[in-house]
Each structure stands twice: as C-alpha cells, then as structure tokens.
Design a protein around this motif. Sequence first.
Motif, PDB file in Angstrom:
ATOM      1  N   ILE A 174     -76.659 -41.135 -14.758  1.00  0.00           N
ATOM      2  CA  ILE A 174     -77.016 -39.720 -14.589  1.00  0.00           C
ATOM      3  C   ILE A 174     -76.521 -39.189 -13.244  1.00  0.00           C
ATOM      4  CG2 ILE A 174     -78.941 -38.113 -14.375  1.00  0.00           C
ATOM      5  CD1 ILE A 174     -79.086 -38.999 -17.095  1.00  0.00           C
ATOM      6  N   LEU A 175     -76.761 -39.973 -12.183  1.00  0.00           N
ATOM      7  CA  LEU A 175     -76.360 -39.501 -10.859  1.00  0.00           C
ATOM      8  C   LEU A 175     -74.846 -39.436 -10.736  1.00  0.00           C
ATOM      9  CD1 LEU A 175     -78.926 -41.111  -8.432  1.00  0.00           C
ATOM     10  CD2 LEU A 175     -78.920 -38.883  -9.487  1.00  0.00           C
ATOM     11  N   ALA A 176     -74.153 -40.440 -11.289  1.00  0.00           N
ATOM     12  CA  ALA A 176     -72.695 -40.440 -11.211  1.00  0.00           C
ATOM     13  C   ALA A 176     -72.129 -39.270 -12.009  1.00  0.00           C
ATOM     14  CB  ALA A 176     -72.142 -41.764 -11.732  1.00  0.00           C
ATOM     15  N   LEU A 177     -72.741 -38.991 -13.148  1.00  0.00           N
ATOM     16  CA  LEU A 177     -72.279 -37.882 -13.984  1.00  0.00           C
ATOM     17  C   LEU A 177     -72.471 -36.554 -13.241  1.00  0.00           C
ATOM     18  CD1 LEU A 177     -71.108 -37.450 -16.802  1.00  0.00           C
ATOM     19  CD2 LEU A 177     -73.397 -36.909 -17.586  1.00  0.00           C
ATOM     20  N   ALA A 178     -73.623 -36.401 -12.594  1.00  0.00           N
ATOM     21  CA  ALA A 178     -73.875 -35.179 -11.837  1.00  0.00           C
ATOM     22  C   ALA A 178     -72.840 -35.023 -10.724  1.00  0.00           C
ATOM     23  CB  ALA A 178     -75.282 -35.202 -11.253  1.00  0.00           C
ATOM     24  N   ALA A 179     -72.524 -36.137 -10.060  1.00  0.00           N
ATOM     25  CA  ALA A 179     -71.530 -36.086  -8.987  1.00  0.00           C
ATOM     26  C   ALA A 179     -70.168 -35.694  -9.542  1.00  0.00           C
ATOM     27  CB  ALA A 179     -71.455 -37.444  -8.294  1.00  0.00           C
ATOM     28  N   LEU A 180     -69.819 -36.278 -10.687  1.00  0.00           N
ATOM     29  CA  LEU A 180     -68.516 -35.995 -11.308  1.00  0.00           C
ATOM     30  C   LEU A 180     -68.388 -34.522 -11.651  1.00  0.00           C
ATOM     31  CD1 LEU A 180     -67.609 -38.741 -13.905  1.00  0.00           C
ATOM     32  CD2 LEU A 180     -66.160 -37.780 -12.138  1.00  0.00           C
ATOM     33  N   GLN A 181     -69.486 -33.972 -12.205  1.00  0.00           N
ATOM     34  CA  GLN A 181     -69.391 -32.608 -12.684  1.00  0.00           C
ATOM     35  C   GLN A 181     -69.416 -31.587 -11.567  1.00  0.00           C
ATOM     36  OE1 GLN A 181     -72.403 -32.643 -15.723  1.00  0.00           O
ATOM     37  NE2 GLN A 181     -70.923 -33.353 -17.256  1.00  0.00           N
ATOM     38  N   SER A 182     -69.757 -32.036 -10.354  1.00  0.00           N
ATOM     39  CA  SER A 182     -69.732 -31.094  -9.243  1.00  0.00           C
ATOM     40  C   SER A 182     -68.473 -31.271  -8.391  1.00  0.00           C
ATOM     41  CB  SER A 182     -70.984 -31.261  -8.382  1.00  0.00           C
ATOM     42  OG  SER A 182     -70.987 -32.531  -7.804  1.00  0.00           O
ATOM     43  N   LEU A 183     -67.535 -32.101  -8.856  1.00  0.00           N
ATOM     44  CA  LEU A 183     -66.288 -32.260  -8.098  1.00  0.00           C
ATOM     45  C   LEU A 183     -65.508 -30.948  -8.142  1.00  0.00           C
ATOM     46  CD1 LEU A 183     -64.856 -35.745  -9.100  1.00  0.00           C
ATOM     47  CD2 LEU A 183     -66.249 -35.110  -7.157  1.00  0.00           C
ATOM     48  N   PRO A 184     -64.748 -30.667  -7.078  1.00  0.00           N
ATOM     49  CA  PRO A 184     -63.936 -29.447  -7.073  1.00  0.00           C
ATOM     50  C   PRO A 184     -62.861 -29.511  -8.153  1.00  0.00           C
ATOM     51  CG  PRO A 184     -63.440 -30.832  -5.177  1.00  0.00           C
ATOM     52  CD  PRO A 184     -64.640 -31.408  -5.819  1.00  0.00           C
TER      53      PRO A 184
ATOM     54  N   ILE B 300     -86.331 -33.403 -15.147  1.00  0.00           N
ATOM     55  CA  ILE B 300     -86.279 -34.769 -14.630  1.00  0.00           C
ATOM     56  C   ILE B 300     -84.921 -35.038 -14.012  1.00  0.00           C
ATOM     57  CG2 ILE B 300     -86.315 -37.193 -15.274  1.00  0.00           C
ATOM     58  CD1 ILE B 300     -88.285 -36.474 -17.464  1.00  0.00           C
ATOM     59  N   ILE B 301     -83.858 -34.615 -14.731  1.00  0.00           N
ATOM     60  CA  ILE B 301     -82.513 -34.883 -14.235  1.00  0.00           C
ATOM     61  C   ILE B 301     -82.245 -34.075 -12.964  1.00  0.00           C
ATOM     62  CG2 ILE B 301     -80.083 -34.579 -14.794  1.00  0.00           C
ATOM     63  CD1 ILE B 301     -80.939 -35.350 -17.702  1.00  0.00           C
ATOM     64  N   THR B 302     -82.705 -32.817 -12.947  1.00  0.00           N
ATOM     65  CA  THR B 302     -82.563 -32.021 -11.715  1.00  0.00           C
ATOM     66  C   THR B 302     -83.261 -32.712 -10.555  1.00  0.00           C
ATOM     67  OG1 THR B 302     -82.970 -30.176 -13.202  1.00  0.00           O
ATOM     68  CG2 THR B 302     -82.651 -29.648 -10.892  1.00  0.00           C
ATOM     69  N   GLY B 303     -84.476 -33.185 -10.818  1.00  0.00           N
ATOM     70  CA  GLY B 303     -85.236 -33.836  -9.756  1.00  0.00           C
ATOM     71  C   GLY B 303     -84.542 -35.085  -9.251  1.00  0.00           C
ATOM     72  N   MET B 304     -84.041 -35.879 -10.201  1.00  0.00           N
ATOM     73  CA  MET B 304     -83.358 -37.113  -9.818  1.00  0.00           C
ATOM     74  C   MET B 304     -82.151 -36.828  -8.951  1.00  0.00           C
ATOM     75  SD  MET B 304     -83.396 -39.593 -13.079  1.00  0.00           S
ATOM     76  CE  MET B 304     -81.662 -39.866 -13.019  1.00  0.00           C
ATOM     77  N   THR B 305     -81.334 -35.860  -9.384  1.00  0.00           N
ATOM     78  CA  THR B 305     -80.123 -35.574  -8.615  1.00  0.00           C
ATOM     79  C   THR B 305     -80.469 -34.912  -7.286  1.00  0.00           C
ATOM     80  OG1 THR B 305     -79.938 -33.721 -10.119  1.00  0.00           O
ATOM     81  CG2 THR B 305     -78.378 -35.482 -10.407  1.00  0.00           C
ATOM     82  N   ALA B 306     -81.504 -34.071  -7.291  1.00  0.00           N
ATOM     83  CA  ALA B 306     -81.887 -33.437  -6.027  1.00  0.00           C
ATOM     84  C   ALA B 306     -82.350 -34.489  -5.040  1.00  0.00           C
ATOM     85  CB  ALA B 306     -82.993 -32.410  -6.260  1.00  0.00           C
ATOM     86  N   GLY B 307     -83.123 -35.455  -5.550  1.00  0.00           N
ATOM     87  CA  GLY B 307     -83.643 -36.497  -4.674  1.00  0.00           C
ATOM     88  C   GLY B 307     -82.547 -37.350  -4.070  1.00  0.00           C
ATOM     89  N   ALA B 308     -81.488 -37.604  -4.851  1.00  0.00           N
ATOM     90  CA  ALA B 308     -80.470 -38.523  -4.371  1.00  0.00           C
ATOM     91  C   ALA B 308     -79.344 -37.798  -3.651  1.00  0.00           C
ATOM     92  CB  ALA B 308     -79.899 -39.313  -5.541  1.00  0.00           C
ATOM     93  N   VAL B 309     -78.937 -36.656  -4.186  1.00  0.00           N
ATOM     94  CA  VAL B 309     -77.702 -36.051  -3.713  1.00  0.00           C
ATOM     95  C   VAL B 309     -77.917 -35.150  -2.513  1.00  0.00           C
ATOM     96  CG1 VAL B 309     -75.718 -34.687  -4.379  1.00  0.00           C
ATOM     97  CG2 VAL B 309     -76.796 -36.184  -6.030  1.00  0.00           C
ATOM     98  N   LYS B 310     -78.960 -34.339  -2.579  1.00  0.00           N
ATOM     99  CA  LYS B 310     -79.076 -33.325  -1.542  1.00  0.00           C
ATOM    100  C   LYS B 310     -79.727 -33.832  -0.267  1.00  0.00           C
ATOM    101  CE  LYS B 310     -79.141 -29.669  -4.888  1.00  0.00           C
ATOM    102  NZ  LYS B 310     -80.059 -29.105  -5.859  1.00  0.00           N
TER     103      LYS B 310
END
Lengths: 304, 311
Positions: A174-184, B300-310
């Motif tokens: 999930i996190l990798a996918l989110a990172a991928l989709q926010s790439l420029p 849930i997914i927003t929370g997960m990514t917010a917690g890790a990425v931002k």
Amino acid sequence: MSTSTSFNRLTPYVFLAPAVVIMALALLYPLGYMIFGSFREWDPSQAMGESTYVGLKNYITLWNDPNFRESTFVTLKFAISVVTVEMFIGVGLALMLDRNLRGMSLLRTLFILPMMIAPVVVGLIWRYMYHPTLGIFNRGLKGVGLESVDWLGQHALLSVIIADIWQWTPFIFILALAALQSLPRSALEASRIDGATGWQQIIYIKLPLMMPVLIVTCLLRLIDAFKVLEVILVMTEGGPGLSTEILALRISRTATEFRELGVAAAMSNYLLMLLLFITVLMLVYNRVMEHRAARASRMIEESD
Amino acid sequence: MALEEKQQHPGFYAILTMLIIMAVGPILMMLINSFKLDVDIISGTSGLLFMPTIQNYETALCDILPYEPEHLDFCALKFGGAFINSLIIALVSTLLTLVIGCMAAYALVRFRFMGRDTASATTLMVRMVPPAVLLVPVFGLWNNEFCIDKASWLGSLIRDNFGGRGDVCLAGTHSGIILIYVAMNLPFVIWILQSFIVQVPRQLEEAARMDGAGPFQVFFKVVLPLIKPGLAAAAIFTFRIAWNEYLLASALSDRDTKTVPILIVNNMSEFNVEWGVIMATGMLLAIPPIIFTLFASRQIITGMTAGAVKG
C-alpha cells in the motif's frame, strides 16, 4: 470575553497537558522504573522498595546466557528475513499493479484485511493451516502424493516467517503504491520520450524517486517486526526448543514463568537499546542521503 | 483508461486472482470452519459440503445468550463477558486517545512555545517502544505503586462497596488497561493527526477568532470538523490496537476483566483444541476490524500513508 477563554501564552500548554500527563505517567515513568528495576533482584510479589540492588549483575548474566543470545539471534533472523522478503514482494507487487485498473480500491481493501485482524487470530488461522493432519498444506501435499511436512516442528521459524509475510506484505504494498502514484508524471514522460524501457524506468527513475518513502516504510516495518509476539505465541509458544522464541516472548516468560522481574527488565532494556540503535542508524542514513541529494541538485543548478 | 484495460494480459488477471485468494482465503477458511462441527473439520473430506451450524457460536457465547443451548450441559467458556470487556476497553480508550491526541497535535502544529521540539521528539521516540518492553514496569507499577491505600477514606470506601482485600490498585480494573492503551496509542495518533491539522487553512481559524471564539471553540467547532477523515483513520488504528492487544491485557486483567484475545490464547494452549469453537471465537474477534476495513478502507489507507510518508 473572559480571560479564561481567550488566547494567551498558556493556551498550547492547556491543549498539551492531558497528553503530557498520561504519557509521563504511563510511558515515561514506567520506562524509568524499568531501567531502575533492571539493576535489582526483583520478585513479582515485592514492591520495588523491598528489592535489593545488585548493580550490573542482571546485564552480565544475560550477556553470558546462551539462551538469551539464541533468542536475540532468532529475533534478528526473524526481523531481517521478514522485512527483506516483504519489501521485495510488496514493492514488486506495487510496481506490477500500478496501472489504471477498475476495482483497484476493492483490491486494496481485500489486501489490508490480514493486517487489520488480531495477531491472535492470525496465529490461530495459521496454526490450523499448519496442522500436521488437518491443515491445508499437509492435505495438499498428501493430495498430490507427497510426504507431509512437520511445519511447526522442524521448520517452525520458517513457518512463522511465512505467516508474518502473509500478514504484513500488504502494508509495504500500500505504501509503495501510494509513493508510486505520487511520482512526478513529467519525469516518467520524459524518460518514455527518451526511449527508456519499462525496466529502465523502474530501475533509474521509479525506485530512486521512491527511495525516501521506502526507507521510512522499511524502518516502520522493522520496528514493528520487533513487536511481533502474539502470532508466534499462538502458533508455537516459542518452541520447539528455543527455535522461535523471540526476545519479546522471552521477556514475558522470564517475567511470568521464571518470576525474575529484574532480569526481564534488563532484557527489555537490551531490546530497547537494539531498537534505538536501528532507528538512529536509519535516520542518520536518511539524513546523509537527503544531504547528498540536495548537494547534487545544487551542483546541477550551478552548472546550468 | 478503457484502452489500457484492454491491453492487460490474461495472465495478469490470473496472478491478480491468485493474490486475492492468498490474501482472503485463510480468513474465509476460518469463517467456513466456524460453522462446522468438529467432526466435519476433522473428517475434512468435503471442503464445502457440510451442514452449517451455529452451535460453535452458541458454545462461545453461552454466558450471554438468553436461552440455554441444547448441546451444552455447562457453560465453560465465558466468552460473552470477555466480549463485553473488550468492547468497553476498546471504545473508551479509543475515545480518550482521540480527544487527548487531537488536542496535543493541535498544540504542536499551531503554536510556537517552549518545549515544543522536546514534545515532538519524545512523541517520535516512544513510538518504537514495543509492548513487551512495557510489560515488566507496567505490571510492577499497576500492582504496587498506582494504588490507593485501603486505610485512606477513598480506599476504604471502595473496599467497603466492592469488596476485595489489600490496597485498591489499578491492576485488574478496566481503567488500568485503558490507561496503558491510551498512553501506547497517543504517540501514533498525535503523529497522524499532525499531518491533517497542518492542512487546515489558518484563515478559517483566524476568522473564527475575529468573531470572538475562544481557543476551545476554534478547536472544536472549526478544526475538528475539518479533519474528520484523519480522525476516522486515527480512530480505526487505535481501536484496532486496543481491540487486538493481548500481552499487556493478560498481565493486567483479573478474572472479571479478561478480554477476548486472552480467552483465545488460553484455549489454544490446552492440549485438545476444539477447532470449531476456537474458530468461532476468532471470527467474533475478527468481525469488528473486518467491518471497519470494508466500510472505511479509504480512511485506513489515507491514515497509513499519512503516518509513514508525511512524517
């Protein structure tokens, strides 16, 4: 307007106070209490004041204790293999599934189910699936005419690792996918125009750009891997022998079965120091990489 | 988009299907088995051909059912009570964590004050503390230090009304478990909510202030409604941990405050595991998180990514 409801210098402290009080009372004080207790010979029936001071004895005993070393070794083996495999599968899946699919959100919903349900339940499910006669794996093997495998006996650590991979790979995905989709998009477009193949795009553009997020993800997952306890407790109870007895499990056994709170406290301290070391290492690495990237981009600007 | 979808290789869909089966299959299997009698589970020849029965659930919940199940002579598994304990503990600690964590996150984001960096750094560091590390000190403190002397008037009042011997201690009460859960979850909640509060436009708050709103009014009437998605995410994560946690609850609970995970672990360590009943209890424990996931996966997914990425 009365003074009690207006903004003043005390306002932030008022907002912060409940959190500070609770965290000081139930996190920081216990941690201090643990460090204090780790220098004492301390029985569960005693209050701290009744225990005797023994200096570094608990730490030295542990350092020379082969069982403790074995536990530490098992913990490291578990954490490192779990995180490595999960990173590879999770990032790989994210790269593969980063397309415009209908039903992608349903897919993600189904993928996060394993990590939402209780670790105790995960352990229960896998213990059933690994069951020597009832489990799906051995039934499958028998179905195709192969020898059954003693999953939770001979291959206990591997089985536990597989269960954890099942539960937590989606997190990385999930996190990798989110990172991928926010790439420029512009960088990807440019490389496509320059004729980069799919693999070249992945290796030279996507992965380097995702790196900061991946490092944080890896760190979070690594810290969580040291917290795993219930899954292993339910599946193997640390056995057979010490083969799956991770530190967290050993701490709880030392405290409840052997009733040596001082030793358990010292062990907790070792674990905490290990985690602190890893965290600091990762943060420093991250900082260095950021610094290097900043310098590189500055050099590019200057050369223009 | 339609074009791209046509280009997908059929093998791609095969892999996708396999992944879904791998992710959900084990959970489905538990669901199916929880409706089987032990005889059916053990014979196992017919995977899906069996008479579904709710007998396992009746056995598990026998202490709160209004009727007496026919197949039971004695209600051994007090699962219903544990279920209620779990609910109380999880709900109260989620609510408390949210309110307290929200206020703290707001203070850390919106105000510059002395000790802000220390507070921020401490929040970050305590996130890595595993529950197992807290086990020893919490056990010691909750049993020996966080007590009211039975000779004091409050202590004797409680002893006279609720019975029991010795000093009145936090261990063995709902509040004892709730306190440690709130403390454990606060760093995470503060961390997640910070990233949501930063996005609230300052002008809105200032406008409210101009209109004469005090800090609490601004916070509750302006900021809170705007960060609802963040609150939902934080609530789900907190509830999940409080609902699922085993280790600390097992150290702190007594006979009357046992939570569901404790019961499951206790029943698993018995020699002869009754798979049907265990699967039913596991299913009951898994249902609330599953419902949350199905209805709020986006949060849930927003929370997960917010917690890790931002961060």
